[in-house]
Scaffold this motif. Sequence first.
Motif, PDB file in Angstrom:
ATOM      1  N   TYR A   1       0.814  -1.203   0.000  1.00  8.61           N
ATOM      2  CA  TYR A   1       0.000   0.000   0.000  1.00  8.61           C
ATOM      3  C   TYR A   1       0.857   1.267   0.000  1.00  8.61           C
ATOM      4  N   VAL A   2       0.367   2.276  -0.722  1.00 11.64           N
ATOM      5  CA  VAL A   2       0.972   3.606  -0.658  1.00 11.64           C
ATOM      6  C   VAL A   2       0.024   4.503   0.129  1.00 11.64           C
ATOM      7  N   THR A   3       0.598   5.385   0.926  1.00 15.07           N
ATOM      8  CA  THR A   3      -0.231   6.220   1.800  1.00 15.07           C
ATOM      9  C   THR A   3       0.041   7.706   1.645  1.00 15.07           C
ATOM     10  N   SER A   4       1.126   8.090   0.952  1.00 15.21           N
ATOM     11  CA  SER A   4       1.448   9.511   0.821  1.00 15.21           C
ATOM     12  C   SER A   4       1.638   9.882  -0.643  1.00 15.21           C
ATOM     13  N   SER A   5       1.311  11.133  -0.967  1.00 18.23           N
ATOM     14  CA  SER A   5       1.416  11.600  -2.347  1.00 18.23           C
ATOM     15  C   SER A   5       2.859  11.608  -2.833  1.00 18.23           C
ATOM     16  N   GLY A   6       3.799  11.928  -1.946  1.00 12.70           N
ATOM     17  CA  GLY A   6       5.206  11.927  -2.329  1.00 12.70           C
ATOM     18  C   GLY A   6       5.679  10.544  -2.731  1.00 12.70           C
ATOM     19  N   GLU A   7       5.246   9.563  -1.986  1.00 15.22           N
ATOM     20  CA  GLU A   7       5.594   8.174  -2.290  1.00 15.22           C
ATOM     21  C   GLU A   7       4.976   7.759  -3.622  1.00 15.22           C
ATOM     22  N   VAL A   8       3.745   8.198  -3.884  1.00 14.03           N
ATOM     23  CA  VAL A   8       3.066   7.875  -5.135  1.00 14.03           C
ATOM     24  C   VAL A   8       3.888   8.332  -6.329  1.00 14.03           C
ATOM     25  N   LYS A   9       4.353   9.579  -6.301  1.00  9.74           N
ATOM     26  CA  LYS A   9       5.094  10.123  -7.446  1.00  9.74           C
ATOM     27  C   LYS A   9       6.354   9.322  -7.725  1.00  9.74           C
ATOM     28  N   GLU A  10       7.114   9.012  -6.688  1.00  8.51           N
ATOM     29  CA  GLU A  10       8.355   8.263  -6.882  1.00  8.51           C
ATOM     30  C   GLU A  10       8.071   6.871  -7.442  1.00  8.51           C
ATOM     31  N   LEU A  11       7.029   6.229  -6.939  1.00  4.06           N
ATOM     32  CA  LEU A  11       6.702   4.883  -7.415  1.00  4.06           C
ATOM     33  C   LEU A  11       6.187   4.902  -8.853  1.00  4.06           C
ATOM     34  N   LEU A  12       5.490   5.959  -9.255  1.00  2.98           N
ATOM     35  CA  LEU A  12       5.035   6.056 -10.641  1.00  2.98           C
ATOM     36  C   LEU A  12       6.214   6.207 -11.599  1.00  2.98           C
ATOM     37  N   VAL A  13       7.255   6.895 -11.163  1.00  2.78           N
ATOM     38  CA  VAL A  13       8.465   6.996 -11.975  1.00  2.78           C
ATOM     39  C   VAL A  13       9.117   5.620 -12.102  1.00  2.78           C
ATOM     40  N   ARG A  14       9.318   4.959 -10.981  1.00  4.32           N
ATOM     41  CA  ARG A  14       9.984   3.642 -10.989  1.00  4.32           C
ATOM     42  C   ARG A  14       9.157   2.596 -11.716  1.00  4.32           C
ATOM     43  N   GLN A  15       7.836   2.765 -11.681  1.00  3.94           N
ATOM     44  CA  GLN A  15       6.955   1.778 -12.322  1.00  3.94           C
ATOM     45  C   GLN A  15       7.255   1.611 -13.805  1.00  3.94           C
ATOM     46  N   VAL A  16       7.667   2.688 -14.474  1.00  8.79           N
ATOM     47  CA  VAL A  16       7.914   2.652 -15.915  1.00  8.79           C
ATOM     48  C   VAL A  16       8.999   1.639 -16.277  1.00  8.79           C
ATOM     49  N   TYR A  17      10.011   1.497 -15.404  1.00  9.33           N
ATOM     50  CA  TYR A  17      11.141   0.615 -15.742  1.00  9.33           C
ATOM     51  C   TYR A  17      11.319  -0.517 -14.723  1.00  9.33           C
ATOM     52  N   SER A  18      10.265  -0.826 -13.969  1.00  8.68           N
ATOM     53  CA  SER A  18      10.316  -1.896 -12.964  1.00  8.68           C
ATOM     54  C   SER A  18       9.236  -2.934 -13.240  1.00  8.68           C
ATOM     55  N   PRO A  19       9.420  -4.175 -12.758  1.00  4.54           N
ATOM     56  CA  PRO A  19       8.399  -5.205 -12.967  1.00  4.54           C
ATOM     57  C   PRO A  19       7.072  -4.864 -12.288  1.00  4.54           C
ATOM     58  N   VAL A  20       5.986  -5.276 -12.927  1.00  2.00           N
ATOM     59  CA  VAL A  20       4.642  -5.178 -12.352  1.00  2.00           C
ATOM     60  C   VAL A  20       4.418  -6.442 -11.519  1.00  2.00           C
ATOM     61  N   ARG A  21       4.373  -6.267 -10.209  1.00  2.00           N
ATOM     62  CA  ARG A  21       4.255  -7.426  -9.297  1.00  2.00           C
ATOM     63  C   ARG A  21       2.764  -7.689  -9.015  1.00  2.00           C
ATOM     64  N   TRP A  22       2.069  -8.144 -10.080  1.00  2.00           N
ATOM     65  CA  TRP A  22       0.608  -8.220  -9.996  1.00  2.00           C
ATOM     66  C   TRP A  22       0.132  -9.341  -9.081  1.00  2.00           C
ATOM     67  N   GLU A  23       0.699 -10.535  -9.212  1.00  4.26           N
ATOM     68  CA  GLU A  23       0.250 -11.637  -8.353  1.00  4.26           C
ATOM     69  C   GLU A  23       0.446 -11.281  -6.879  1.00  4.26           C
ATOM     70  N   GLU A  24       1.590 -10.723  -6.529  1.00  4.12           N
ATOM     71  CA  GLU A  24       1.837 -10.313  -5.141  1.00  4.12           C
ATOM     72  C   GLU A  24       0.858  -9.225  -4.704  1.00  4.12           C
ATOM     73  N   SER A  25       0.539  -8.314  -5.615  1.00  5.78           N
ATOM     74  CA  SER A  25      -0.396  -7.235  -5.282  1.00  5.78           C
ATOM     75  C   SER A  25      -1.768  -7.787  -4.928  1.00  5.78           C
TER      76      SER A  25
END
Length: 312
Positions: free
Chosen positions: A234-258
């Motif tokens: 889970y993400v809980t802060s807007s700052g964390e959201v932005k950083e994770l959206l950047v990393r998401q572009v070049y990182s694996p989508v961990r869908w089963e774990e999600s």
Amino acid sequence: MKVAFIFPGQGSQYVGMGRQMYEHFPAARRTFEEADASLGFTLSRLCFEGPAEELQHTVNAQPAILTVSVACLRVLLEKGVEPSVAAGHSLGEYSALVAAGTITFADAVKIVRKRGQFMQEAVPLGTGGMMAVLGLDLPSVEEVCRRASGAGVVEAVNLNCPGQVVIAGEMRALERACALAMEAGARRCIPLAVSAPFHSSLMRPAGERLRRELERVPMADPRFPVVANVTADYVTSSGEVKELLVRQVYSPVRWEESMRRIMAGGIQAFVEVGPGTVLCGLLRKINRQVQCWSVQDPDSLEKVLACLGEVG
């Protein structure tokens, strides 16, 4: 009953998507009108009429899928169906964040169009792609990628469900990885109809370009928990959201774990909000005990409302 909303990503688009929702529900109609105004062209016509080749382009598919998903979301909310938690597959994470009030739809639709542009431009057309490997577990696929890396970059990028892992990278390395996967016992390797190696390390330049755009977008803390692709938590802060959206572009989508993270919180009912039924299909392969319904048109909406009414 607590319900999770899950939102589809690229590949779920089809010509005609969202049209019936637009025709039947003012909330959906307003969503398409808002997208057209924000983007400065008639995205709605592209969704409803095509042509399919134009809709498939990453720069168009991403805002189109987001718009259909948010149109369906707003109708569900008007009907009194609200999520306790949300997640989205790749692009779908933006739909989940709109649902949670973290980013406005008007900002999201502009950002994902740029995201699609940056991802497309990160790698020359025709030099990279993606392939679904069926019938091998993740450690086996990762070993295949390691062995194939002499031919170029190839990585496991979508960890979707047991026995389905998507790999991405340079074309020669993908072909080598497919041959090795078949030798290792894979049932099939299916090339995906995408034009770039999304979520691989080759997308890092796109992530950095996206970072500069996201810095200018106002965001709020999520109103309810959203599970991030990058961390499967889970993400809980807007700052964390932005950083994770950047990393998401070049990182694996961990869908089963999600999905397992959401189920660990006691949620057993999921609604796939937007075009297609891919995510419900993946969820059934992760856990056949949970219930999953999709909403993409008035008929499927009525079915979901009826089912949720029956289970309370």
